[in-house]
Scaffold this active site. Structure first.
Site, PDB file in Angstrom:
ATOM      1  N   GLY A   1       0.819  -1.206   0.000  1.00  0.00           N
ATOM      2  CA  GLY A   1       0.000   0.000   0.000  1.00  0.00           C
ATOM      3  C   GLY A   1       0.850   1.252   0.000  1.00  0.00           C
ATOM      4  CB  SER A   2      -0.003   4.654   1.010  1.00  0.00           C
ATOM      5  OG  SER A   2      -0.355   4.560   2.381  1.00  0.00           O
TER       6      SER A   2
ATOM      7  N   GLY B   1       2.118   2.006   5.328  1.00  0.00           N
ATOM      8  CA  GLY B   1       3.152   1.014   5.595  1.00  0.00           C
ATOM      9  C   GLY B   1       4.066   1.449   6.719  1.00  0.00           C
TER      10      GLY B   1
ATOM     11  CD  GLU C   1       5.042  -2.911  -3.338  1.00  0.00           C
ATOM     12  OE1 GLU C   1       5.029  -1.660  -3.349  1.00  0.00           O
ATOM     13  OE2 GLU C   1       4.296  -3.630  -4.001  1.00  0.00           O
TER      14      GLU C   1
ATOM     15  CB  CYS D   1       3.783  -0.838  -6.722  1.00  0.00           C
ATOM     16  SG  CYS D   1       3.665  -2.569  -7.156  1.00  0.00           S
TER      17      CYS D   1
ATOM     18  CD  GLU E   1       3.626   5.624  -5.988  1.00  0.00           C
ATOM     19  OE1 GLU E   1       3.883   5.421  -4.783  1.00  0.00           O
ATOM     20  OE2 GLU E   1       3.266   4.737  -6.771  1.00  0.00           O
TER      21      GLU E   1
END
Lengths: 500, 500
Positions: A212-213, A217, A236, A273, A364
């Site tokens: 996830g984000s 995370g 991740e 991702c 991102e």
């Protein structure tokens, strides 16, 4: 999301009960053979195939992903289960090591020592929003944990809670069919952060898998590390996946590279991702051609629904913020006006100087967005590499000529990523043993592991050494006769041979 | 300690400069071949042999350890360097995996993917107090980091700073001889916690190795995880190493087991992380005999100087605290009155009920101390197992008869330790591939790794995947011809073969 209200958040008491059942299941499951684990995983794969026609339409409704993509993802999920089951059974991942006794050694005799990986205990898995099958309920983390010998507690992603519920039912049916202990798999709902927090804090939780984000995370990672007994968290957390366009490559193939990237940036509405969010090139005719072709291509691509309103909202916010930064030029946006909840393909550009001085441009923008960085020369390109944070992937678009004239770029980008791609696109993550899906922080919380490929099993296991054990009390994997026929390192030699 | 004042604590500026040099060295060293790394390690081994007669007397003075022990430890340190050098060069630890391309695959072609471990970057090593050679300056962590391709920054333990300085000089001479880059090895002093903190916080530090107390290890772990970019910390923080005495065993061998344990508990004044600090048995004649013989033996053993005043002070404080707990009975202490700075062999006992209800009794008393827990029956023994925290080792003293009547004990103790010993003592840690020196928290901060044996190299490396690379740009380890002749997993098969 109307669907999420169907499922109530688990209470603290429910979580505690679930964890206790999970621990009870661990005490049984850890003793099951590799074959029993593999058979269970294969039974889940069969169960998933059986629910295909029922679950795909619901996943379509919940995630707005197209039928073809979801069918493909379900197939991948089934493949993962079968692939990791095969790897689990094959046994090389156990890292079995045997050093036999040397009773006559001076000054002290040497004991017999044998080591292999054993499961950590209950693993909490947080389903991802962008892979409702492959990195959610019965996805990669769950498959790795089962292969390692760990029970799993899945927190359903609230954006596809119904899909998750159906998949969970399939897992539970497979568990029943395979006579798995109660508690081998638990499915809980939790729209609030409190549910995830309680799961990670519970003392019987022994590891966490998350996709996830960065925000989510890192929060779970921090909670896990502040426990009295810290536990490993493999989170991740995405990437901007830099792509380096070398000059000779652009001089010869700017147009075809641009077309390849238009597809990669916008594939699945950019919700991967490994989406290429940063493209770095040296100013010149080649880069100009690349930008102009890529712009033309991206304008043609229509906006599409994003996974859920939260993701769409974040896309537009982060996109706006990025485009407003000093020195950022909007190169292209989709010519079609987006509807609400849609993401629109967007290409921007900035100078290397602007990028180097502005951390916002390193963030991102999750969705169909990419930023082109124009460098004055290769030296400036190297400066950009040195200022990039950890990434899942880096890509080099380069000819042999480029590589022999600029080896320093290839050398430098190795330090920032987990996977290095030559003349390709970062999207498309192969499920195989040689895959590395994990990179230096903030791509993941531990670059020493992967969440894709059978090596991901190792995240949830630890070595246990048996000293001076009688053969019949050792696990089969370490017995003299090597009854499972697995690879073992015996007195420093890899072999499948029996001992003596 | 008068010697520590000879060496000034490094300043923040000196640390920053050291880390920058270390990073520069990393950029060069990471490209050195496995053979170059191994040759460097072997040169350090030679350099250590050359300083033996100079350094051992100084280590004796600083640590109060006897000459024989220190000579043995230096030999072990040299062995470790040579052993890990051999493992590094042999290459199996790299986990090389290759999946070759399948261009004709439908629906999408499969890329060529190749993966191997690459170094993390500069590693900070904290020398331990109890192993001035083997787990300090040129000890296991340093050897593993060099093998992995990482430069090392050692913070000398203040209790043997002079010894550390001499060893560091030897490492630096070996580095010069092998044309290693400047900054490959840095030696800093730091009696204050601030030095360690600054080293762990520096952004160019990429991993930490530590051997010492729970307090110290946890503090560094917390700092590392609170960084913007968290880094892995492998902290080995000691253990009480429970020993389970089964009834049939005691019935037949109480006396010989007691004698074996008297030696293990008091060896090196009990200053081993694998010292047996907790002995659990079921009440009865066998246990009574065991206690009486062990008491008699321990009374005969004379007190001896501990490593440094801080350790002696902590021993007496923790011993006092333990002996004062409700239900704790002092069974034996050395009959000779200890001098200042000495540790005196001490044996205590308590009921299982007292142990289960009092966390103080679960704490390590670092030194020649052991607590016997008297259980009413095997069920209560199992309760004790379930309440024990993570350990480096657990030991079973058991006959086959014991094992067949109480398999649940063997089963349960597997979950609490990294190494399981049958009918032996936990002290004495073999340096070999099958060794596991690392266990569930609080024994170590990450039970998935070991600090002894060549598998410890993996703590400081991460996988990097090369996708679609031309053969000549790949590292030699992954090239088609397998020029280094290493083990690789090619299309899921372990082999040393060339590709094609």
């Amino acid at each position: 999301m109307e669907t999420t209200t169907l499922f109530k958040d688990a209470t603290k008491e429910e979580i505690a009960l679930a964890m206790e059942k999970s621990w009870e299941a661990f005490l049984i499951y850890k003793k099951f053979s590799l074959k029993q684990r593999a058979d269970f995983m294969r039974a889940i794969a069969v169960a998933l195939e059986n629910i295909r026609s029922a679950v795909v339409p619901i996943a379509m409704e919940e995630t707005h992903l197209p039928e073809g993509r979801l069918n493909g993802e379900l197939t991948r999920t089934i493949f993962q289960l079968n692939n990791y089951a095969g790897a689990a059974e094959e046994g090389a991942w156990l890292d079995a090591r045997i050093d036999t006794a040397v009773p006559e050694r001076k000054p002290a005799p040497k004991s017999d020592l044998r080591k292999m990986l054993v499961p950590l205990g209950p693993v909490v898995v947080f389903g991802s929003s962008n892979f409702p099958f492959a990195y959610s309920t019965a996805g990669g983390d769950t498959a790795c944990a089962f292969a390692a010998g760990c029970p799993v507690i899945v927190k359903a992603h609230p954006a596809h809670a119904h899909t998750s519920e159906i998949v969970a039912d399939a897992v539970l049916k497979a568990a029943e069919k395979c006579n798995m202990p109660e508690g081998i798999f638990t499915h809980v709902h939790g729209a609030s952060f409190e549910v995830g927090k309680a799961l990670v804090m519970h003392p019987l939780t022994k590891a966490v898998g998350f996709t996830g984000s960065l925000l989510g995370g890192r929060a779970l990672f921090d909670i896990a590390n502040q426990r009295k007994e810290p536990i490993p968290v493999f989170a991740e957390m995405g990437s901007i996946n830099p792509v380096f366009l070398m000059q000779d490559k652009l001089q010869h193939e700017a147009e075809s590279v641009a077309k390849m990237y238009a597809a990669s940036i916008t594939q699945g509405v950019g919700q991967f991702c490994t989406n290429p969010g940063l493209i770095i090139g040296v100013e010149g005719e080649g880069l100009n051609t690349f930008i102009s072709v890529l712009s033309k291509e991206m304008k043609k691509i229509e906006p599409a629904n994003m996974l859920h309103p939260g993701i769409a909202k974040a896309f537009w916010q982060k996109r706006k913020q990025a485009l407003e930064q000093k020195g950022v030029h909007t190169e292209a946006t989709s010519e079609v006006q987006p509807e609400e909840l849609q993401g629109a393909p967007t290409l921007a550009s900035a100078s290397a100087a602007a990028f180097l001085n502005n951390p916002v441009l390193h963030q991102e923008v999750f969705g169909p967005y990419s930023l082109i960085i124009k460098c004055k020369n290769a030296d400036e390109m190297k400066q950009v590499v040195l200022h990039i944070e950890g990434q899942l992937t880096s890509t080099l678009m380069a000819t042999n000529e480029d590589m022999s004239s600029h080896p320093e770029i290839l050398d430098a980008i190795q330090d920032v990523c987990g996977r290095l791609i030559m003349n390709g696109v970062p999207t498309g993550v192969e499920v195989c043993l040689s895959m590395q899906h994990g990179g230096p922080y903030p791509a993941t919380t531990d670059s020493r592991f992967t969440s894709v490929g059978a090596d991901g099993i190792r995240r949830f296991a630890r070595p246990l050494c048996y000293q001076n054990f009688p053969d019949h009390l050792l696990p089969k994997e370490l017995q003299n006769a090597n009854p499972l026929g697995i690879w073992r390192t015996v007195n420093d030699q890899l072999t499948k041979d029996k001992i003596k």
